[in-house]
Design a protein around this motif. Structure first.
Motif, PDB file in Angstrom:
ATOM      1  N   SER A   1       0.819  -1.208   0.000  1.00 42.09           N
ATOM      2  CA  SER A   1       0.000   0.000   0.000  1.00 42.09           C
ATOM      3  C   SER A   1       0.852   1.257   0.000  1.00 42.09           C
ATOM      4  O   SER A   1       0.403   2.309  -0.386  1.00 42.09           O
ATOM      5  CB  SER A   1      -0.971  -0.011   1.181  1.00 42.09           C
ATOM      6  N   VAL A   2       2.104   1.137   0.413  1.00 41.60           N
ATOM      7  CA  VAL A   2       2.984   2.304   0.412  1.00 41.60           C
ATOM      8  C   VAL A   2       3.330   2.700  -1.022  1.00 41.60           C
ATOM      9  O   VAL A   2       3.281   3.870  -1.402  1.00 41.60           O
ATOM     10  CB  VAL A   2       4.265   2.026   1.224  1.00 41.60           C
ATOM     11  N   SER A   3       3.630   1.687  -1.860  1.00 40.09           N
ATOM     12  CA  SER A   3       4.071   1.977  -3.213  1.00 40.09           C
ATOM     13  C   SER A   3       2.923   1.942  -4.222  1.00 40.09           C
ATOM     14  O   SER A   3       3.136   2.139  -5.404  1.00 40.09           O
ATOM     15  CB  SER A   3       5.114   0.949  -3.632  1.00 40.09           C
ATOM     16  N   ALA A   4       1.699   1.685  -3.750  1.00 39.39           N
ATOM     17  CA  ALA A   4       0.590   1.487  -4.691  1.00 39.39           C
ATOM     18  C   ALA A   4       0.266   2.769  -5.457  1.00 39.39           C
ATOM     19  O   ALA A   4       0.376   3.870  -4.918  1.00 39.39           O
ATOM     20  CB  ALA A   4      -0.641   1.005  -3.917  1.00 39.39           C
ATOM     21  N   ARG A   5      -0.161   2.606  -6.715  1.00 38.08           N
ATOM     22  CA  ARG A   5      -0.507   3.768  -7.547  1.00 38.08           C
ATOM     23  C   ARG A   5      -1.880   4.298  -7.152  1.00 38.08           C
ATOM     24  O   ARG A   5      -2.813   3.543  -6.888  1.00 38.08           O
ATOM     25  CB  ARG A   5      -0.594   3.360  -9.014  1.00 38.08           C
TER      26      ARG A   5
ATOM     27  N   VAL B   1      -2.768  -1.040  -7.085  1.00 36.46           N
ATOM     28  CA  VAL B   1      -3.419   0.257  -7.105  1.00 36.46           C
ATOM     29  C   VAL B   1      -4.002   0.461  -5.710  1.00 36.46           C
ATOM     30  O   VAL B   1      -4.490  -0.496  -5.083  1.00 36.46           O
ATOM     31  CB  VAL B   1      -4.502   0.297  -8.203  1.00 36.46           C
ATOM     32  N   ALA B   2      -3.931   1.681  -5.206  1.00 35.49           N
ATOM     33  CA  ALA B   2      -4.311   1.949  -3.808  1.00 35.49           C
ATOM     34  C   ALA B   2      -5.832   1.996  -3.674  1.00 35.49           C
ATOM     35  O   ALA B   2      -6.433   3.049  -3.456  1.00 35.49           O
ATOM     36  CB  ALA B   2      -3.682   3.256  -3.338  1.00 35.49           C
TER      37      ALA B   2
ATOM     38  N   PRO C   1      -9.636   1.371   5.126  1.00 32.34           N
ATOM     39  CA  PRO C   1      -8.177   1.211   5.241  1.00 32.34           C
ATOM     40  C   PRO C   1      -7.428   2.494   4.883  1.00 32.34           C
ATOM     41  O   PRO C   1      -7.686   3.096   3.848  1.00 32.34           O
ATOM     42  CB  PRO C   1      -7.875   0.097   4.231  1.00 32.34           C
ATOM     43  N   GLN C   2      -6.523   2.895   5.762  1.00 32.95           N
ATOM     44  CA  GLN C   2      -5.643   4.043   5.537  1.00 32.95           C
ATOM     45  C   GLN C   2      -4.840   3.831   4.256  1.00 32.95           C
ATOM     46  O   GLN C   2      -4.262   2.762   4.047  1.00 32.95           O
ATOM     47  CB  GLN C   2      -4.709   4.189   6.740  1.00 32.95           C
TER      48      GLN C   2
ATOM     49  N   ILE D   1      -9.225   8.664   4.308  1.00 36.04           N
ATOM     50  CA  ILE D   1     -10.317   8.570   5.290  1.00 36.04           C
ATOM     51  C   ILE D   1     -10.307   7.175   5.912  1.00 36.04           C
ATOM     52  O   ILE D   1     -10.271   6.171   5.203  1.00 36.04           O
ATOM     53  CB  ILE D   1     -11.678   8.812   4.592  1.00 36.04           C
ATOM     54  N   THR D   2     -10.357   7.108   7.243  1.00 35.85           N
ATOM     55  CA  THR D   2     -10.363   5.807   7.913  1.00 35.85           C
ATOM     56  C   THR D   2     -11.688   5.486   8.585  1.00 35.85           C
ATOM     57  O   THR D   2     -11.929   4.356   8.996  1.00 35.85           O
ATOM     58  CB  THR D   2      -9.225   5.721   8.948  1.00 35.85           C
ATOM     59  N   SER D   3     -12.578   6.477   8.702  1.00 38.12           N
ATOM     60  CA  SER D   3     -13.946   6.216   9.169  1.00 38.12           C
ATOM     61  C   SER D   3     -14.803   7.413   8.806  1.00 38.12           C
ATOM     62  O   SER D   3     -14.301   8.524   8.572  1.00 38.12           O
ATOM     63  CB  SER D   3     -13.984   5.976  10.676  1.00 38.12           C
ATOM     64  N   LEU D   4     -16.125   7.176   8.732  1.00 43.53           N
ATOM     65  CA  LEU D   4     -17.054   8.258   8.393  1.00 43.53           C
ATOM     66  C   LEU D   4     -18.280   8.135   9.295  1.00 43.53           C
ATOM     67  O   LEU D   4     -18.836   7.040   9.433  1.00 43.53           O
ATOM     68  CB  LEU D   4     -17.505   8.144   6.932  1.00 43.53           C
ATOM     69  N   PRO D   5     -18.729   9.246   9.876  1.00 44.05           N
ATOM     70  CA  PRO D   5     -19.957   9.189  10.677  1.00 44.05           C
ATOM     71  C   PRO D   5     -21.192   9.193   9.762  1.00 44.05           C
ATOM     72  O   PRO D   5     -21.121   9.640   8.618  1.00 44.05           O
ATOM     73  CB  PRO D   5     -19.900  10.491  11.482  1.00 44.05           C
ATOM     74  N   ALA D   6     -22.321   8.708  10.277  1.00 45.12           N
ATOM     75  CA  ALA D   6     -23.590   8.848   9.556  1.00 45.12           C
ATOM     76  C   ALA D   6     -23.818  10.331   9.290  1.00 45.12           C
ATOM     77  O   ALA D   6     -23.481  11.177  10.114  1.00 45.12           O
ATOM     78  CB  ALA D   6     -24.729   8.275  10.387  1.00 45.12           C
ATOM     79  N   GLY D   7     -24.330  10.649   8.099  1.00 48.04           N
ATOM     80  CA  GLY D   7     -24.580  12.044   7.741  1.00 48.04           C
ATOM     81  C   GLY D   7     -23.463  12.690   6.952  1.00 48.04           C
ATOM     82  O   GLY D   7     -23.658  13.737   6.341  1.00 48.04           O
ATOM     83  N   ALA D   8     -22.270  12.068   6.949  1.00 47.31           N
ATOM     84  CA  ALA D   8     -21.150  12.631   6.195  1.00 47.31           C
ATOM     85  C   ALA D   8     -21.490  12.603   4.699  1.00 47.31           C
ATOM     86  O   ALA D   8     -22.141  11.680   4.213  1.00 47.31           O
ATOM     87  CB  ALA D   8     -19.885  11.823   6.447  1.00 47.31           C
TER      88      ALA D   8
END
Lengths: 415, 415
Positions: A7-11, A281-282, A345-346, A401-408
């Protein structure tokens, strides 16, 4: 050692999609073929089509009524002798004498001399004469030639994907056929020793081959002509042979499976030595991807998990294929999220399966309501193909993004 | 005498559309046929389809990596002897001894005893052994059987029109075929002595027959199977013969022309004695309409002006046909008018041709923009069929409205 070096080198997704678009854009210059107008529905016009005739072709009546000279009905009521009748399809070339009337049907030619039509509702007819209650000015209820389109005028522009209203206009000017682009031709090759055909009994370790059927359906639904769907075992010789047939018959080839980090990666093993770019690919699902040009034909290699294959198609292939086929863009909306996304996933852009929430009406036709929100359906796993059937959009969660609240607010891609 | 008696007694549009919908709704109960899953794209499922298998079918690996017992990797780093490899497609039924590892590919079965998978990135492999840097808990990277769908669970519901994602799910559970409704079958009969085929040279008073081609295209684009397109002159015997063939082969028949107040109205002359209702609907274009049931088959008789035919189809037939075929509803939006409507006839609902104004982006894929406004294209005349090619919506002007300023909110029907 790095725990997740991939994931570090992914495009980035957009960067990889740009590479694919660059490879596929030349397919805009496809051969042109002539098809009859009825067969041209849904096809993309290759050249501007100009009208070969005036529409209307001749001066005709807009109403069922009586053609007269406006001067004869300047004072009403007036009674005029009836000199005949012109039906649609009659030549209608005998001039109308002054101070007479002739019955005309909608679409029938208006005889020379006459310059307006009195609607049948405004007339009493009697044995051999008509009494007109209300006069009309010159030109009323008369359709002049060329007022819809003139001979030589642009009727439908090059690049237009022909819908029923275009077909109607092309038919009205009497064109027997029109030039259209040949559809983009695609071949599909699925890979994997574990895959068996529908209807077979599964032995331990086997699964049904769904990617070939699913990719063919997705291609067809996006205007592409699927010329072949083949399956290869993990034997490189078999894959190479199927690949050669595919590149010989198609403008673009799609493969599924055999691109990852396992020991038996037949697609990567055959294509990387031919110059294929294979790597991560990321994104999730659909991380491992491959892109090769074989005998001048782009080969897009998607991973084999069924959801990975379908999401790869949606993200990397569908936008450019719709563009090449002259279909409306993939619809991408911003909508509030109905339920939270607890983890993403970050460093990987995640495409979750979502369902639009929109008020439904039983009325027909109903006023359209924009969707109000989107809810996550099914889990993130790339094997959850049944769950994908319940989705109507992909929810696009950015890599950082690693998490999203409802309403985002999230972007959703229509499937 | 009344100058416009027809519009006084004319039926409201919604009332007439309701009559048509009542007649066509029984076509929802159409025969069911089995088609292969690849051929089922775009077809409407006739019954609920339940999964015949669990998905995943067997416990398998979510990663390329090493299957172990979680207890063996509770303390890391740890070096374990490598006892083999399980490729996708292998049976994988030999139990894994404690304190050993076995290489597994994505999708490969996890041997009995193993309960987690260490991703290949977290492992150093050496001749006959692997050193694991980071442990995993029981269940990690393991896909359990039935976590996507269980045997017997609903996979795709009756009435669903099958898109690629449904096809993917049906293929993944190995179904060779599914039950779908036969499409609604329609026949088209155009009428009029003045009509000639595309490619012919027009004699005076003749025009090209566009309604047959245009109605067939419109029906096809809305999920209907067009079984025949025929043309009748104004000879009642010929029309009666074509009508009999059409009602014998189709679920619904569409005619164009011959319904107005002229002297040669072949459709009305033949169908009114069979119980057909012929009269005016309070709309423009498309006022004269006819509705008959012949041998149990609904016959919708549209007026012959090309725009009248197409607008009649859009307003009266398309919403119910899409509903019967399981297609998304016709989209009806409210939008501001870009230009004024100077005149609209009192007492008649007018359907003007309009074009959506929406910001365009060259980017692929682009964020979708809702249309911002609608502009009137082409005039109101029912002969302006070329102008209709430039439209993408109908602008619905209520019967009581006689003019609209720019900026007024109007309803638009997507074409």
């Amino acid at each position: 050692m790095n725990s997740r070096p991939a994931s570090v080198s992914a495009r980035p997704v957009d960067d990889y999609r740009d590479s694919i678009e660059q490879l596929l854009r030349p397919l805009a210059a496809r051969p042109v073929e002539a098809v009859t107008v009825p067969d041209a529905l849904g096809r993309q016009l290759a050249d501007d089509v100009r009208s070969p005739v005036d529409l209307p072709v001749f001066r005709n009546s807009a109403m069922d009524g009586y053609a007269v000279r406006a001067a004869s009905v300047a004072v009403t009521p007036v009674t005029l002798p009836l000199v005949g009748v012109v039906a649609a399809g009659n030549a209608g070339q005998t001039p109308l004498p002054p101070a007479t009337a002739i019955k005309v049907m909608t679409g029938a030619p208006i005889p020379p001399g006459a310059d307006c039509v009195i609607p049948v509702e405004d007339v009493h007819s009697d044995d051999g004469s008509v009494t007109i209650e209300r006069g009309r000015g010159a030109g009323e209820f008369v359709r002049e030639p060329g007022t819809d389109v003139r001979a030589g005028d642009l009727l439908v522009g090059a690049g237009t994907t022909l819908t029923p209203r275009h077909i109607a206009a092309l038919a009205a000017v009497g064109l027997p056929s029109v030039p259209v682009f040949r559809a983009v031709r695609a071949a599909v090759i699925t890979t994997g020793d574990e895959l068996v055909d529908a209807g077979s009994t599964l032995r331990p370790g086997q699964i049904y081959n769904s990617n070939g059927i699913a990719l063919a359906a997705a291609l067809t639904a996006n205007g592409v002509d699927v010329v072949s769907v083949a399956h290869s075992t993990d034997d490189p010789a078999q894959f190479r042979k199927l690949l050669s047939a595919a590149t010989g018959a198609a403008d673009v080839v799609f493969t599924s499976g055999g691109v990852s980090k396992g020991d038996f990666e037949v697609v990567k093993d055959v294509l990387a030595p031919l110059g294929g770019q294979f790597g991560s690919v990321a994104m999730q699902p659909g991380g491992p991807q491959g892109l090769t040009v074989v005998e001048g034909v782009p080969v897009l290699s998607f991973p084999g998990n069924p959801v990975s294959t379908m999401v790869s198609f949606e993200v990397f292939a569908r936008p450019i294929l719709r563009h090449l086929s002259g279909l409306p863009d993939v619809e991408i909306y911003e909508l509030p999220l109905h339920n939270e996304v607890a983890r993403s996933p970050q460093g990987k852009r995640q495409f979750l399966r979502g369902r639009l929430i929109r008020p439904k009406s039983g009325e027909l036709p109903a006023l359209h309501r924009y969707p109000e929100a989107v809810e996550v359906v099914s889990g993130p796993g790339s094997h959850l193909i049944a769950g994908m059937a319940w989705a109507d959009v992909l929810i696009d969660v950015p890599a950082e993004i690693t998490s999203l609240p409802a309403g985002a607010a999230v972007r959703v891609w229509s499937l």
